[in-house]
Design a protein around this motif. Structure first.
Motif, PDB file in Angstrom:
ATOM      1  N   CYS A   8       4.731 -43.351  71.429  1.00  0.00           N
ATOM      2  CA  CYS A   8       3.845 -42.198  71.732  1.00  0.00           C
ATOM      3  C   CYS A   8       2.815 -42.124  70.660  1.00  0.00           C
ATOM      4  O   CYS A   8       2.979 -41.764  69.550  1.00  0.00           O
ATOM      5  CB  CYS A   8       4.510 -40.933  71.877  1.00  0.00           C
ATOM      6  SG  CYS A   8       3.338 -39.430  72.564  1.00  0.00           S
ATOM      7  N   CYS A  13       4.003 -34.947  68.879  1.00  0.00           N
ATOM      8  CA  CYS A  13       5.062 -35.292  69.749  1.00  0.00           C
ATOM      9  C   CYS A  13       6.147 -35.458  68.663  1.00  0.00           C
ATOM     10  O   CYS A  13       6.198 -36.010  67.764  1.00  0.00           O
ATOM     11  CB  CYS A  13       4.664 -36.343  70.528  1.00  0.00           C
ATOM     12  SG  CYS A  13       5.966 -36.838  71.514  1.00  0.00           S
ATOM     13  N   CYS A  39       4.198 -40.276  78.112  1.00  0.00           N
ATOM     14  CA  CYS A  39       5.414 -40.246  77.281  1.00  0.00           C
ATOM     15  C   CYS A  39       6.173 -38.888  78.017  1.00  0.00           C
ATOM     16  O   CYS A  39       5.608 -37.934  78.425  1.00  0.00           O
ATOM     17  CB  CYS A  39       4.897 -39.620  75.984  1.00  0.00           C
ATOM     18  SG  CYS A  39       6.225 -38.902  74.935  1.00  0.00           S
ATOM     19  N   SER A  41       8.552 -37.218  76.822  1.00  0.00           N
ATOM     20  CA  SER A  41       8.830 -36.122  75.764  1.00  0.00           C
ATOM     21  C   SER A  41       7.709 -34.964  76.057  1.00  0.00           C
ATOM     22  O   SER A  41       7.978 -33.796  75.905  1.00  0.00           O
ATOM     23  CB  SER A  41       9.250 -36.658  74.378  1.00  0.00           C
ATOM     24  OG  SER A  41       9.271 -35.491  73.493  1.00  0.00           O
ATOM     25  N   CYS A  42       6.410 -35.593  75.742  1.00  0.00           N
ATOM     26  CA  CYS A  42       5.254 -34.553  75.642  1.00  0.00           C
ATOM     27  C   CYS A  42       4.385 -34.416  76.732  1.00  0.00           C
ATOM     28  O   CYS A  42       3.281 -33.827  76.918  1.00  0.00           O
ATOM     29  CB  CYS A  42       4.448 -34.648  74.332  1.00  0.00           C
ATOM     30  SG  CYS A  42       3.753 -36.330  74.347  1.00  0.00           S
TER      31      CYS A  42
END
Ligand SMILES: [Zn+2]
Length: 149
Positions: A8, A13, A39, A41-42
């Motif tokens: 990422c 992040c 991504c 995650s973020c």
């Protein structure tokens, strides 16, 4: 260097710049056919080429790309330096660095900043004009100053 789409590129992040943590998924393609990623995650989406550019530079990649995009649009380096707070030397260094990855930088500028090909070409012309200052001059000075009385 880590290959594109394996980490990422978003600072802040949890997975920033960490390779192969299974947080990156493919996310379609840009108009120019550049693979895009997301991504998990973020939630950041990015072109395949972005992650490898300017990796571990002091300034955030977004600032560098924005600066290059504005240069391509014809904003002067001195104006950008004042507006963004980066030294002119720093901006010139980014330009030279970008020129070494010209193809990848072009993809990102075309895809994410909606510049025309002509504008991006203008950017490289600019680097060509500015890039060779100093080197030969300095060599000559060193030679002539080596004279012993
Ligand atoms: Zn992320």
């Amino acid at each position: 260097m880590a290959s594109a789409g394996t980490f990422c590129p978003e600072e802040g992040c949890h997975h920033y710049a960490k390779v192969d943590e299974a947080n990156i998924i493919k996310f379609g393609k840009s108009k120019q056919g550049v693979q895009r990623y997301r991504c998990k995650s973020c939630g950041t989406t990015f072109a395949a080429t972005r992650g490898t550019l300017f990796y571990r530079k002091h300034a955030p990649v977004k600032d560098i790309l924005e600066t290059l995009a504005l240069l391509a649009e014809g904003v002067r380096i001195s104006s950008l330096s004042r507006a963004k707070g980066f030294k002119e030397d720093t901006i010139l260094r980014w330009l030279r660095e970008a020129a070494r990855h010209a193809e990848a930088v072009e993809d990102v500028l075309l895809a994410d900043y909606e510049l025309s090909k002509a504008q991006v070409d203008g950017l490289w012309t600019y680097v060509g004009n500015k890039g060779q200052k100093g080197a030969t001059q300095r060599a000559q000075t060193a030679e002539s100053s080596g004279v012993v009385p």
